[in-house]
Design a protein around this motif. Sequence first.
Motif, PDB file in Angstrom:
ATOM      1  N   LEU A   1      -1.557  15.643  16.209  1.00  0.00           N
ATOM      2  CA  LEU A   1      -2.152  15.389  14.894  1.00  0.00           C
ATOM      3  C   LEU A   1      -3.611  15.855  14.855  1.00  0.00           C
ATOM      4  O   LEU A   1      -4.068  16.408  13.844  1.00  0.00           O
ATOM      5  N   SER A   2      -4.344  15.644  15.959  1.00  0.00           N
ATOM      6  CA  SER A   2      -5.739  16.098  16.023  1.00  0.00           C
ATOM      7  C   SER A   2      -5.821  17.616  15.963  1.00  0.00           C
ATOM      8  O   SER A   2      -6.720  18.177  15.327  1.00  0.00           O
ATOM      9  N   ALA A   3      -4.879  18.288  16.636  1.00  0.00           N
ATOM     10  CA  ALA A   3      -4.847  19.755  16.599  1.00  0.00           C
ATOM     11  C   ALA A   3      -4.635  20.244  15.168  1.00  0.00           C
ATOM     12  O   ALA A   3      -5.249  21.233  14.736  1.00  0.00           O
ATOM     13  N   GLU A   4      -3.756  19.558  14.417  1.00  0.00           N
ATOM     14  CA  GLU A   4      -3.538  19.915  13.010  1.00  0.00           C
ATOM     15  C   GLU A   4      -4.825  19.735  12.207  1.00  0.00           C
ATOM     16  O   GLU A   4      -5.205  20.600  11.407  1.00  0.00           O
ATOM     17  N   ILE A   5      -5.500  18.600  12.402  1.00  0.00           N
ATOM     18  CA  ILE A   5      -6.734  18.311  11.666  1.00  0.00           C
ATOM     19  C   ILE A   5      -7.800  19.361  11.976  1.00  0.00           C
ATOM     20  O   ILE A   5      -8.468  19.882  11.070  1.00  0.00           O
ATOM     21  N   ILE A   6      -7.954  19.692  13.258  1.00  0.00           N
ATOM     22  CA  ILE A   6      -8.958  20.677  13.663  1.00  0.00           C
ATOM     23  C   ILE A   6      -8.611  22.057  13.110  1.00  0.00           C
ATOM     24  O   ILE A   6      -9.487  22.792  12.639  1.00  0.00           O
ATOM     25  N   ALA A   7      -7.316  22.415  13.138  1.00  0.00           N
ATOM     26  CA  ALA A   7      -6.897  23.727  12.616  1.00  0.00           C
ATOM     27  C   ALA A   7      -7.164  23.833  11.116  1.00  0.00           C
ATOM     28  O   ALA A   7      -7.659  24.856  10.631  1.00  0.00           O
ATOM     29  N   ILE A   8      -6.845  22.765  10.376  1.00  0.00           N
ATOM     30  CA  ILE A   8      -7.083  22.764   8.931  1.00  0.00           C
ATOM     31  C   ILE A   8      -8.582  22.827   8.633  1.00  0.00           C
ATOM     32  O   ILE A   8      -9.034  23.567   7.756  1.00  0.00           O
TER      33      ILE A   8
ATOM     34  N   GLY B   1      -8.650   7.976  24.208  1.00  0.00           N
ATOM     35  CA  GLY B   1      -7.843   9.167  24.474  1.00  0.00           C
ATOM     36  C   GLY B   1      -7.960  10.186  23.354  1.00  0.00           C
ATOM     37  O   GLY B   1      -7.985  11.400  23.593  1.00  0.00           O
ATOM     38  N   SER B   2      -8.058   9.683  22.109  1.00  0.00           N
ATOM     39  CA  SER B   2      -8.211  10.562  20.950  1.00  0.00           C
ATOM     40  C   SER B   2      -9.527  11.336  21.014  1.00  0.00           C
ATOM     41  O   SER B   2      -9.577  12.524  20.676  1.00  0.00           O
TER      42      SER B   2
ATOM     43  N   MET C   1     -15.743  11.309  12.884  1.00  0.00           N
ATOM     44  CA  MET C   1     -15.537  10.476  11.699  1.00  0.00           C
ATOM     45  C   MET C   1     -14.082  10.052  11.564  1.00  0.00           C
ATOM     46  O   MET C   1     -13.786   8.878  11.303  1.00  0.00           O
ATOM     47  N   ILE C   2     -13.183  11.001  11.764  1.00  0.00           N
ATOM     48  CA  ILE C   2     -11.759  10.700  11.621  1.00  0.00           C
ATOM     49  C   ILE C   2     -11.307   9.710  12.691  1.00  0.00           C
ATOM     50  O   ILE C   2     -10.545   8.780  12.410  1.00  0.00           O
ATOM     51  N   THR C   3     -11.784   9.884  13.918  1.00  0.00           N
ATOM     52  CA  THR C   3     -11.408   8.958  14.994  1.00  0.00           C
ATOM     53  C   THR C   3     -11.886   7.545  14.688  1.00  0.00           C
ATOM     54  O   THR C   3     -11.122   6.580  14.820  1.00  0.00           O
TER      55      THR C   3
ATOM     56  N   ASP D   1      -0.559  10.080   7.861  1.00  0.00           N
ATOM     57  CA  ASP D   1       0.474   9.973   8.889  1.00  0.00           C
ATOM     58  C   ASP D   1      -0.113   9.454  10.193  1.00  0.00           C
ATOM     59  O   ASP D   1       0.498   8.638  10.888  1.00  0.00           O
ATOM     60  N   ASP D   2      -1.310   9.935  10.530  1.00  0.00           N
ATOM     61  CA  ASP D   2      -1.986   9.493  11.754  1.00  0.00           C
ATOM     62  C   ASP D   2      -2.193   7.989  11.737  1.00  0.00           C
ATOM     63  O   ASP D   2      -1.939   7.282  12.723  1.00  0.00           O
ATOM     64  N   LEU D   3      -2.637   7.472  10.609  1.00  0.00           N
ATOM     65  CA  LEU D   3      -2.900   6.037  10.453  1.00  0.00           C
ATOM     66  C   LEU D   3      -1.608   5.236  10.601  1.00  0.00           C
ATOM     67  O   LEU D   3      -1.556   4.250  11.339  1.00  0.00           O
ATOM     68  N   ALA D   4      -0.549   5.664   9.914  1.00  0.00           N
ATOM     69  CA  ALA D   4       0.724   4.939   9.964  1.00  0.00           C
ATOM     70  C   ALA D   4       1.331   4.980  11.368  1.00  0.00           C
ATOM     71  O   ALA D   4       1.800   3.973  11.884  1.00  0.00           O
ATOM     72  N   LEU D   5       1.300   6.156  11.995  1.00  0.00           N
ATOM     73  CA  LEU D   5       1.895   6.306  13.324  1.00  0.00           C
ATOM     74  C   LEU D   5       1.171   5.450  14.357  1.00  0.00           C
ATOM     75  O   LEU D   5       1.799   4.775  15.170  1.00  0.00           O
ATOM     76  N   ASN D   6      -0.155   5.486  14.330  1.00  0.00           N
ATOM     77  CA  ASN D   6      -0.906   4.730  15.326  1.00  0.00           C
ATOM     78  C   ASN D   6      -0.804   3.226  15.120  1.00  0.00           C
ATOM     79  O   ASN D   6      -0.833   2.466  16.090  1.00  0.00           O
ATOM     80  N   ALA D   7      -0.682   2.788  13.875  1.00  0.00           N
ATOM     81  CA  ALA D   7      -0.476   1.361  13.620  1.00  0.00           C
ATOM     82  C   ALA D   7       0.877   0.907  14.165  1.00  0.00           C
ATOM     83  O   ALA D   7       1.033  -0.229  14.624  1.00  0.00           O
TER      84      ALA D   7
END
Length: 306
Positions: free
Chosen positions: A152-159, A64-65, A182-184, A37-43
Amino acid sequence: MAGTSLLMLIDDIATLLDDVSLMTKAATKKTAGVLGDDLALNAQQVTGVKPARELPVVWAVAKGSMVNKAILVPAAVAISFFVPWLVTPLLMLGGGFLCFEGVEKLAHKFLHAKEDEQKKKELREALKKPEVDLKVLEKRKIKGAIRTDFILSAEIIAITLGVVAGVGIAMQFAVLSVVAVMITVVVYGLVAGIVKLDDVGLYLSQKDNELAQRVGNGILWLAPYLMKTLSIVGTLAMFLVGGGILVHGIPPIYNAIEHFAADFGGLATTLIPMLANGLIGVVAGAVLVAVITPLLRMWEARSEAA
């Protein structure tokens, strides 16, 4: 003695890096739904931006990310150290948000028709005065993209925190930091490639070489479908991952699904829990959208009235 100590230190470092690598791999698997979702949204964020400004916009959002993650990683480690009981509720919130966002995405056309029309109107107006309004529009897009990235980053960090909750504080910080960087790099590197895909296709299609022309035309044909595919896969993964987090957070439901799947054996032990996670994700997301959307609209109406 000094040589032996150095070898022991190297061995300890190698073991630590191996552990970080294994946990990072486990965390990235868990965050697959958010990444898609992060990839699609940012594109999609660079839609309406001049071609020459696409990469600078992507770079601005990527910076910013990194700031977002520089805030979130220490905060996550602090939560794990001082209030570890908060990890599971945060994971459940993250899973619920994934499900909510998935249903919201599917119903976006019906829920946000007015907002979409307003954005199109703003873009048309900006195109009439490119020297003034497009700069404002670009800054607004960057700010909006960074806000979205924070969620989205908060979700990734929480998971990821849920994956490393049982290890020491130093290991948690190391894994969270590696995953964040790595994700960024991966997400925004791919976004930069995707937004420039049509330019590469156009460049190749204008070459004298017949093979280059065919490849270029193929890229031009593929580019729009790639975005749609990313969006579909990302949405599906959101339900599977979000639903999976919710199911794991409710032991009776998790155990019931596992026992039911075990009765069939074979491939069903994997497929049935996956389908159950996706179905629960859709149901949970639909309930959250039905509850939260009217409240958000009431809040917006009240804010406008004030």
